[in-house]
Design an enzyme around this catalytic site. Structure first.
Site, PDB file in Angstrom:
ATOM      1  N   HIS A 157       0.513  -0.994   0.161  1.00  0.00           N
ATOM      2  CA  HIS A 157       0.262  -0.068   0.164  1.00  0.00           C
ATOM      3  C   HIS A 157       1.121   1.561   0.006  1.00  0.00           C
ATOM      4  CE1 HIS A 157      -4.164  -1.738   0.843  1.00  0.00           C
ATOM      5  NE2 HIS A 157      -2.854  -2.848   1.043  1.00  0.00           N
ATOM      6  N   ASP A 365       3.523   9.197  -0.355  1.00  0.00           N
ATOM      7  CA  ASP A 365       2.282   8.471  -0.463  1.00  0.00           C
ATOM      8  C   ASP A 365       1.999   7.699  -1.847  1.00  0.00           C
ATOM      9  OD1 ASP A 365       0.323   8.062   0.733  1.00  0.00           O
ATOM     10  OD2 ASP A 365      -0.194  10.051   0.880  1.00  0.00           O
TER      11      ASP A 365
HETATM   12  C1  GDG Z   1      -2.149   3.431   3.658  1.00  0.00           C
HETATM   13  C2  GDG Z   1      -1.435   4.740   1.997  1.00  0.00           C
HETATM   14  C3  GDG Z   1      -2.515   4.370  -0.045  1.00  0.00           C
HETATM   15  C4  GDG Z   1      -8.495  10.192   7.637  1.00  0.00           C
HETATM   16  N1  GDG Z   1      -8.522  11.098   8.906  1.00  0.00           N
HETATM   17  C5  GDG Z   1     -10.341  10.337   9.251  1.00  0.00           C
HETATM   18  C6  GDG Z   1     -10.616   9.259   8.151  1.00  0.00           C
HETATM   19  N2  GDG Z   1      -9.359   9.096   7.672  1.00  0.00           N
HETATM   20  C7  GDG Z   1      -9.385   8.711   6.129  1.00  0.00           C
HETATM   21  C8  GDG Z   1      -9.341   8.694   4.539  1.00  0.00           C
HETATM   22  C9  GDG Z   1      -9.026   7.726   4.041  1.00  0.00           C
HETATM   23  C10 GDG Z   1      -7.832   6.985   5.206  1.00  0.00           C
HETATM   24  O1  GDG Z   1      -8.204   7.534   6.249  1.00  0.00           O
HETATM   25  C11 GDG Z   1      -6.699   7.973   4.560  1.00  0.00           C
HETATM   26  O2  GDG Z   1      -6.505   7.093   4.029  1.00  0.00           O
HETATM   27  P1  GDG Z   1      -4.792   7.787   2.577  1.00  0.00           P
HETATM   28  O3  GDG Z   1      -4.660   6.783   1.148  1.00  0.00           O
HETATM   29  O4  GDG Z   1      -5.377   8.827   2.790  1.00  0.00           O
HETATM   30  O5  GDG Z   1      -3.987   7.106   3.788  1.00  0.00           O
HETATM   31  P2  GDG Z   1      -3.295   5.703   5.097  1.00  0.00           P
HETATM   32  O6  GDG Z   1      -3.909   6.317   6.395  1.00  0.00           O
HETATM   33  O7  GDG Z   1      -1.561   6.265   4.757  1.00  0.00           O
HETATM   34  O8  GDG Z   1      -2.743   4.754   3.848  1.00  0.00           O
HETATM   35  C12 GDG Z   1      -2.125   4.947   1.448  1.00  0.00           C
HETATM   36  C13 GDG Z   1      -3.858   3.604   1.248  1.00  0.00           C
HETATM   37  O9  GDG Z   1      -2.408   2.634   2.506  1.00  0.00           O
HETATM   38  C14 GDG Z   1      -4.115   2.471   0.539  1.00  0.00           C
HETATM   39  O10 GDG Z   1      -3.953   2.108   0.234  1.00  0.00           O
HETATM   40  O11 GDG Z   1      -3.446   4.878  -0.522  1.00  0.00           O
HETATM   41  O12 GDG Z   1      -1.112   6.118   0.398  1.00  0.00           O
HETATM   42  O13 GDG Z   1       0.054   5.353   2.785  1.00  0.00           O
HETATM   43  O14 GDG Z   1     -10.087   7.158   3.281  1.00  0.00           O
HETATM   44  O15 GDG Z   1     -11.248   9.303   4.528  1.00  0.00           O
HETATM   45  N3  GDG Z   1     -11.999   8.439   8.298  1.00  0.00           N
HETATM   46  C15 GDG Z   1     -12.909   9.374   9.441  1.00  0.00           C
HETATM   47  N4  GDG Z   1     -12.608   9.916  10.508  1.00  0.00           N
HETATM   48  C16 GDG Z   1     -11.309  10.467   9.707  1.00  0.00           C
HETATM   49  O16 GDG Z   1     -11.347  11.514  10.731  1.00  0.00           O
HETATM   50  N5  GDG Z   1     -13.831   8.138   9.120  1.00  0.00           N
END
Ligand code: GDG
Length: 457
Positions: A157, A365
């Protein structure tokens, strides 16, 4: 057809996800398992004094969830240690934050062996096994040592690092060799795939074969890019719900006709939050006429709080946001609303929709699902503008965003100005294309592409 057995460090029962605050990986896996009968196996998040190897089984939302506990020492060495103090910073190009300790490597090997031992009795002959992320790279090797012949896939990921950086890791060839015990390995982007090939060819004398295949260490496996998507249908439904509408209305009222810029991230140094605040400060300096007309709402959910680097970045962000607010605030305007708590997913949907700009500026990322969620939340008649770091995996797919260099304050400041002034026709044109792509490359397409490739041999 065999069942799908998904293995990741942590598991989150799908029924919890709707209102929860899980990260991107949990959201994607919950969606992947909703349609496949199968088992999701991982660490329960609990610790015990001595490892028992016992499995707790639970049915939730049509999925069988099986978990095991770990020892405190496992969590220190494997999870906080090798996974989050060694591999995470290194794979995000932060060699300065990367800690190598022999005990971390030992803990990583030990826990991967424990995962293998514990999940082994659950795997039946026809099953397909899909292992996720940097915590579990050697798991296929451990399963093969125990006689598992099933097709095993792996999805990373986070980004795969540039060759010269991965070679700073002690025993890097062993880590890469472990990937050749999979049948199929998926990366988020072409960029990561290319960096991996570069390593295999130039560092360990491997070779590129037909189609997706690479050979090295006397073995051949398939490697490809499978960019992860978001669950557009689930998110659109959340957006239509009462909670999202209420949150949208609440934001409208509290905005007082000002334009809102939104950032939503786990509080992680890879997300570029400090650089984002400084770029926004630059924007305020460059555009005094826009003071009191815009504000930045930054939601930064605390994450990995036991790791020192996370405590440090949190302290620095408190300092920088406080300094900027101290310098620019007026009696009824605060330029940065900085919030350290999580929100429900449906609340977030309403908040995203109320924002004129989505500011997504990670320094590096794997993909970044927030960029996709911001786009999916917009009003088709009057969509906002996404500003996206060129170093997010999402930038490979989302060329209609305003692509920026997150290390350049001027670049980000200029993009904010451009986004705020962008005419409706241009916003709609860009959004239409972004949204069409989100739909065709959603999380089901990602899952189907990977699982189809894993099942075909
Ligand atoms: C890893 C990789 C890759 C955030 N704050 C809240 C909340 N979130 C949710 C967002 C989004 C998720 O968390 C974050 O996803 P990201 O993709 O931005 O980043 P990582 O957590 O680092 O994920 C990344 C991912 O895996 C998938 O393969 O894209 O690059 O680092 O969905 O909305 N959700 C809620 N409350 C919050 O305060 N409910």
């Amino acid at each position: 057809m065999g069942r799908l057995i998904v293995i990741s460090n942590r598991v989150s029962p799908p029924s919890d996800v709707g209102g929860g605050t899980q990260g991107g990986l949990a959201m994607a896996l919950a969606a992947a398992l909703r349609e496949h009968s199968g088992i999701w196996f991982g660490w329960s998040g609990q610790t015990t004094e001595t490892y028992s190897g016992q499995v707790g089984v639970q049915r939730a939302g049509g999925v069988t969830v099986a978990t095991m506990d770990l020892e405190d020492q496992d969590v220190q060495e494997y999870y906080n240690g090798y996974a989050n103090k060694t591999l995470w910073p290194l794979f995000h190009h932060r060699v300065d934050l990367t800690a190598y300790e022999r005990s971390f490597g030992e803990g990583y090997a030990r826990v991967n062996a424990r995962f293998a031992e514990t999940v082994l009795p659950l795997i039946e002959e026809e099953d397909f096994v899909w292992i996720h992320d940097y915590h579990l790279i050697p798991l296929a090797q451990e399963l093969r040592r125990r006689g598992v012949k099933n097709r095993i896939g792996f999805f990373l990921h986070i980004p795969w690092p540039a060759r010269h950086l991965i070679t700073t890791l002690p025993r890097h060839p062993q880590l890469v060799e472990a990937l050749f015990d999979y049948d199929l390995v998926g990366f988020q982007t072409q960029d990561s795939l290319e960096a991996f090939k570069d390593y295999v060819v130039h560092e360990v004398g491997g070779s590129l074969g037909e189609g997706r295949t690479l050979s090295a260490f006397g073995r051949t496996a398939e490697f490809d890019a499978f960019p992860i998507g978001m669950d557009v249908a689930e998110f659109t439904a959340a957006l239509d719900g009462e909670t999202a509408k209420r949150e949208y209305a609440r934001m409208q009222t509290s905005m007082l006709d000002r334009q809102m810029i939104i950032g939503v991230d786990r509080l992680d140094y890879s997300k570029g939050l400090e650089e984002r605040f400084l770029a926004y400060e630059q924007f305020l300096q460059d555009n005094p006429d826009l003071h009191e007309k815009v504000f930045l709402l930054q939601i930064a959910t605390p994450s990995r709080e036991d790791v020192e680097a996370y405590q440090e970045i949190r302290g620095r962000l408190d300092g920088v946001s406080g300094r900027i607010n101290g310098a620019f605030s007026t009696v009824d305007w605060v330029p940065i609303r900085y919030v350290n708590r999580g929100y429900r997913r449906d609340q977030l949907a309403g908040i995203y929709r109320a924002a004129k700009l989505g500011l997504v500026t990670p320094l590096r990322d794997g993909m970044n699902l927030v960029a996709k969620e911001y786009v999916a939340a917009q009003d088709p008649e009057d969509p906002g503008v996404l500003i996206l770091s060129r170093f997010a995996g999402a930038a490979e797919q989302m060329g209609e965003a305003l692509i920026v260099n997150p290390f350049s304050r001027e670049d980000v400041s200029d993009a904010i100005l451009r986004g705020l002034a962008m005419p409706l026709a241009e916003r709609r044109r860009r959004w239409d294309r972004l949204m069409a792509d989100l739909r065709t490359t959603d999380v089901s397409a990602w899952r189907d592409d990977f699982v189809r490739a894993l099942m075909s041999n």
